[in-house]
Design a protein around this motif. Structure first.
Motif, PDB file in Angstrom:
ATOM      1  N   UNK A   1       0.842  -1.178   0.000  1.00 42.90           N
ATOM      2  CA  UNK A   1       0.000   0.000   0.000  1.00 42.90           C
ATOM      3  C   UNK A   1       0.891   1.246   0.000  1.00 42.90           C
ATOM      4  N   UNK A   2       0.494   2.226  -0.795  1.00 46.24           N
ATOM      5  CA  UNK A   2       1.215   3.496  -0.832  1.00 46.24           C
ATOM      6  C   UNK A   2       0.519   4.443   0.143  1.00 46.24           C
ATOM      7  N   UNK A   3       1.283   5.051   1.034  1.00 53.54           N
ATOM      8  CA  UNK A   3       0.738   5.883   2.106  1.00 53.54           C
ATOM      9  C   UNK A   3       1.234   7.312   1.958  1.00 53.54           C
ATOM     10  N   UNK A   4       0.305   8.256   2.020  1.00 54.54           N
ATOM     11  CA  UNK A   4       0.651   9.680   1.993  1.00 54.54           C
ATOM     12  C   UNK A   4       0.914  10.138   3.426  1.00 54.54           C
ATOM     13  N   UNK A   5       1.991  10.901   3.623  1.00 50.11           N
ATOM     14  CA  UNK A   5       2.315  11.448   4.938  1.00 50.11           C
ATOM     15  C   UNK A   5       2.494  12.956   4.762  1.00 50.11           C
ATOM     16  N   UNK A   6       1.637  13.746   5.394  1.00 48.93           N
ATOM     17  CA  UNK A   6       1.685  15.195   5.238  1.00 48.93           C
ATOM     18  C   UNK A   6       1.951  15.911   6.543  1.00 48.93           C
ATOM     19  N   UNK A   7       2.189  17.217   6.441  1.00 47.60           N
ATOM     20  CA  UNK A   7       2.502  18.095   7.584  1.00 47.60           C
ATOM     21  C   UNK A   7       3.768  17.646   8.305  1.00 47.60           C
ATOM     22  N   UNK A   8       4.711  17.125   7.545  1.00 42.73           N
ATOM     23  CA  UNK A   8       5.974  16.679   8.135  1.00 42.73           C
ATOM     24  C   UNK A   8       6.837  17.878   8.513  1.00 42.73           C
ATOM     25  N   UNK A   9       7.599  17.752   9.586  1.00 42.68           N
ATOM     26  CA  UNK A   9       8.576  18.803   9.889  1.00 42.68           C
ATOM     27  C   UNK A   9       9.602  18.853   8.750  1.00 42.68           C
ATOM     28  N   UNK A  10      10.032  20.050   8.365  1.00 38.51           N
ATOM     29  CA  UNK A  10      10.962  20.182   7.244  1.00 38.51           C
ATOM     30  C   UNK A  10      12.316  19.537   7.539  1.00 38.51           C
ATOM     31  N   UNK A  11      12.624  19.334   8.812  1.00 35.78           N
ATOM     32  CA  UNK A  11      13.927  18.782   9.192  1.00 35.78           C
ATOM     33  C   UNK A  11      13.957  17.257   9.201  1.00 35.78           C
ATOM     34  N   UNK A  12      12.806  16.591   9.047  1.00 36.35           N
ATOM     35  CA  UNK A  12      12.783  15.125   9.144  1.00 36.35           C
ATOM     36  C   UNK A  12      13.496  14.497   7.945  1.00 36.35           C
ATOM     37  N   UNK A  13      14.194  13.420   8.203  1.00 35.25           N
ATOM     38  CA  UNK A  13      14.933  12.696   7.167  1.00 35.25           C
ATOM     39  C   UNK A  13      14.152  11.440   6.794  1.00 35.25           C
ATOM     40  N   UNK A  14      14.416  10.909   5.603  1.00 36.50           N
ATOM     41  CA  UNK A  14      13.734   9.693   5.160  1.00 36.50           C
ATOM     42  C   UNK A  14      13.986   8.534   6.122  1.00 36.50           C
TER      43      UNK A  14
ATOM     44  N   UNK B   1       5.841   9.973   0.880  1.00 38.18           N
ATOM     45  CA  UNK B   1       5.114   8.726   0.667  1.00 38.18           C
ATOM     46  C   UNK B   1       5.910   7.567   1.245  1.00 38.18           C
ATOM     47  N   UNK B   2       5.182   6.621   1.825  1.00 41.20           N
ATOM     48  CA  UNK B   2       5.788   5.412   2.373  1.00 41.20           C
ATOM     49  C   UNK B   2       5.062   4.240   1.728  1.00 41.20           C
ATOM     50  N   UNK B   3       5.821   3.265   1.248  1.00 38.44           N
ATOM     51  CA  UNK B   3       5.218   2.089   0.648  1.00 38.44           C
ATOM     52  C   UNK B   3       5.448   0.890   1.547  1.00 38.44           C
ATOM     53  N   UNK B   4       4.342   0.203   1.888  1.00 37.05           N
ATOM     54  CA  UNK B   4       4.428  -0.987   2.730  1.00 37.05           C
ATOM     55  C   UNK B   4       3.790  -2.152   1.981  1.00 37.05           C
ATOM     56  N   UNK B   5       4.457  -3.321   1.958  1.00 34.13           N
ATOM     57  CA  UNK B   5       3.929  -4.455   1.189  1.00 34.13           C
ATOM     58  C   UNK B   5       2.641  -5.047   1.771  1.00 34.13           C
ATOM     59  N   UNK B   6       2.465  -4.989   3.080  1.00 38.76           N
ATOM     60  CA  UNK B   6       1.286  -5.571   3.717  1.00 38.76           C
ATOM     61  C   UNK B   6       0.219  -4.499   3.943  1.00 38.76           C
ATOM     62  N   UNK B   7      -0.940  -4.673   3.312  1.00 35.94           N
ATOM     63  CA  UNK B   7      -2.032  -3.710   3.492  1.00 35.94           C
ATOM     64  C   UNK B   7      -2.491  -3.655   4.948  1.00 35.94           C
ATOM     65  N   UNK B   8      -2.459  -4.807   5.605  1.00 41.81           N
ATOM     66  CA  UNK B   8      -2.891  -4.866   7.010  1.00 41.81           C
ATOM     67  C   UNK B   8      -1.957  -4.049   7.910  1.00 41.81           C
ATOM     68  N   UNK B   9      -0.656  -4.235   7.731  1.00 42.78           N
ATOM     69  CA  UNK B   9       0.322  -3.474   8.519  1.00 42.78           C
ATOM     70  C   UNK B   9       0.263  -1.991   8.173  1.00 42.78           C
ATOM     71  N   UNK B  10       0.064  -1.709   6.888  1.00 41.24           N
ATOM     72  CA  UNK B  10      -0.033  -0.311   6.454  1.00 41.24           C
ATOM     73  C   UNK B  10      -1.241   0.368   7.097  1.00 41.24           C
ATOM     74  N   UNK B  11      -2.373  -0.329   7.148  1.00 43.39           N
ATOM     75  CA  UNK B  11      -3.580   0.250   7.746  1.00 43.39           C
ATOM     76  C   UNK B  11      -3.380   0.498   9.235  1.00 43.39           C
ATOM     77  N   UNK B  12      -2.673  -0.405   9.903  1.00 43.71           N
ATOM     78  CA  UNK B  12      -2.385  -0.217  11.329  1.00 43.71           C
ATOM     79  C   UNK B  12      -1.498   1.016  11.531  1.00 43.71           C
ATOM     80  N   UNK B  13      -0.500   1.183  10.654  1.00 43.89           N
ATOM     81  CA  UNK B  13       0.375   2.363  10.728  1.00 43.89           C
ATOM     82  C   UNK B  13      -0.435   3.637  10.508  1.00 43.89           C
TER      83      UNK B  13
END
Length: 113
Positions: free
Chosen positions: A1-14, A46-58
């Motif tokens: 599953x591809x996950x959108x992550x917004x409002x991140x601090x500008x200083x955060x690293x991958x 964006x974060x990609x996780x192979x397991x939809x179940x784990x992605x939904x929990x995240x």
């Protein structure tokens, strides 16, 4: 599953973002979107996780969480339909006004001898 992550601090690293999501399962890829001219983070990624179940929990656990003092937004990334992509020449088709060679009134500007 591809996950959108917004409002991140500008200083955060991958690597930091990957670590946050790995607490919920395997992570295939992490991409923080940066400005192509300055190289500075645009505050989302964006974060990609192979397991939809784990992605939904995240998503459930991390949406609304505070990271480096900012409340982040986390949800499933929905791909944009091709037709809705913006282009730089949005208003150039069809009934274009202005520019050169369009009907400006007055007909041809050739002088009459």
């Amino acid at each position: 599953m591809n996950i959108f992550v917004g409002s991140l601090p500008f200083s955060i690293e991958e690597a930091d973002l990957r670590e946050s999501f790995e607490a919920y399962g395997a992570v295939d890829s992490v991409k923080i979107i940066t400005d192509k001219f300055t190289g500075r983070s645009k505050g989302f990624g964006f974060v990609e996780m192979p397991s939809d179940e784990e992605a939904q929990k995240a998503i459930d656990e991390l949406n609304g969480a505070t990271v480096q003092g900012r409340t982040i937004v986390v949800n499933k990334s929905e791909p944009k339909p091709e037709g809705e992509r913006r282009s730089f020449n949005n208003n150039r088709g069809g009934d274009s006004r202005g520019g050169y060679g369009n009907n400006r009134g007055g007909g041809d500007r050739g002088g009459r001898y």
